[in-house]
Design an enzyme around this catalytic site. Structure first.
Site, short mmCIF file in Angstrom:
data_model
loop_
_atom_site.label_atom_id
_atom_site.label_comp_id
_atom_site.label_asym_id
_atom_site.label_seq_id
_atom_site.Cartn_x
_atom_site.Cartn_y
_atom_site.Cartn_z
N GLU A 1 7.91 -2.71 -1.04
CA GLU A 1 6.93 -3.71 -1.71
C GLU A 1 6.80 -2.96 -3.11
O GLU A 1 6.33 -1.61 -3.05
CB GLU A 1 5.56 -3.79 -0.88
CG GLU A 1 5.71 -4.47 0.42
CD GLU A 1 4.37 -4.57 1.03
OE1 GLU A 1 3.31 -3.82 0.49
OE2 GLU A 1 4.06 -5.26 2.05
N ASP B 1 -7.24 -4.81 -5.32
CA ASP B 1 -6.76 -3.53 -5.05
C ASP B 1 -7.95 -2.32 -5.22
O ASP B 1 -8.98 -2.62 -5.89
CB ASP B 1 -5.80 -3.29 -6.04
CG ASP B 1 -4.43 -4.09 -6.01
OD1 ASP B 1 -4.15 -4.24 -5.06
OD2 ASP B 1 -3.98 -4.51 -7.09
#
Length: 274
Positions: free
Chosen positions: A50, A61
């Site tokens: 990823e 995040d």
């Protein structure tokens, strides 16, 4: 249609082990070392990569990934630069799947058609776009599927049996099960609950289930790898990169430090079902 992702999961199923899915931010800590880190991952034991697309407002995040994105942006990374990294990687490795992970805004700014054409040309296999719900599949999901790029959706502990079919509709490649609510980087509270959740999702889909969020050590990888088709590791990897820096700059230890952590996690995955 045969894809790199489907081929890789089929090969790992034949080996009776889970996939190690590794996340790094594209261009962190700078463009040259970021490329070296990407190129190194398969040799260290990563099965699927990823690659984060840095964005200035990464709402889902945790602090570690936010800092990695800030470092990449400060180094001059752009969405076209991310795609150039994949293209460079493909000159050396044509089998390891690469999934771009991030937010819709940079893709929208570039233009969906232009982005998808460049992504296909570069050798991108899948997309995880965390701020596009299934109700907006016309925006990017369906166009991506039309050009052969998998669109991977997130399921969470709060995705109930009523919502799950909606999430799974048009999902391809694999399902990313976020093992907890909140942002990236926290710790898994109940490994047994993760196993139960994977079993529940498998009642709804034949796609592989990759578990992410909270996996930090080889022992974590071994435990979760017993239940899932893959484990995804991100925060500990971007922390490893960050901790290797001196005054924000890469050192001669940066690539080796990440290699060692990925190799340890790969060992954990490989002993999960031994």
């Amino acid at each position: 249609m045969s894809t790199r992702i489907a081929t890789r999961f089929a090969a790992l199923k034949a080996q009776n082990r889970a996939a190690l899915v590794t996340y790094i931010m594209a261009g962190d800590p700078d463009l040259a070392v970021g490329q070296a880190l990407l190129d190194m991952l398969p040799q260290a034991g990563a099965d699927i990569i990823e690659l984060g697309m840095p964005f200035s407002d990464p709402m889902a995040d945790g602090v570690s990934v936010q800092r990695a994105g800030q470092r990449a942006l400060a180094a001059g990374q752009t969405l076209r630069g991310v795609l150039a990294m994949v293209e460079d990687f493909r000159r050396k490795d044509d089998t390891t799947p690469i999934v771009l992970m991030g937010y819709y805004n940079p893709i929208y700014s570039m233009g969906v058609d232009a982005f998808l054409a460049a992504a296909v040309h570069a050798g991108v296999d899948g997309l995880i776009v965390v701020d596009l719900p299934p109700e907006e599949d016309d925006e990017l999901c369906l166009p991506a599927l039309a050009v052969g790029i998998n669109f991977i959706r997130l399921a969470t502990p709060t995705t109930d049996d009523q919502r799950l079919p909606v999430v799974l509709n048009n999902t391809s490649g694999f399902v990313y099960y976020v093992s907890m609510t909140g942002v990236t980087g926290a710790a898994i509270k109940s490994r047994g609950a993760v196993g139960d959740a994977v079993a529940r999702i498998k009642h709804h889909t034949d796609l592989p289930i990759v578990v992410g969020f909270g996996i930090k050590t080889a022992d974590d990888a071994a435990d979760i790898g017993k239940h899932a088709d893959g484990i995804a590791v991100g925060s500990v990897l971007v922390d490893t990169v960050g901790n290797s820096l001196l005054d924000g700059k890469p050192t001669d230890k940066t690539v080796g430090a990440l290699r060692d952590v990925v190799a340890s996690l790969a060992g954990g995955v490989r002993r999960a079902r031994a």
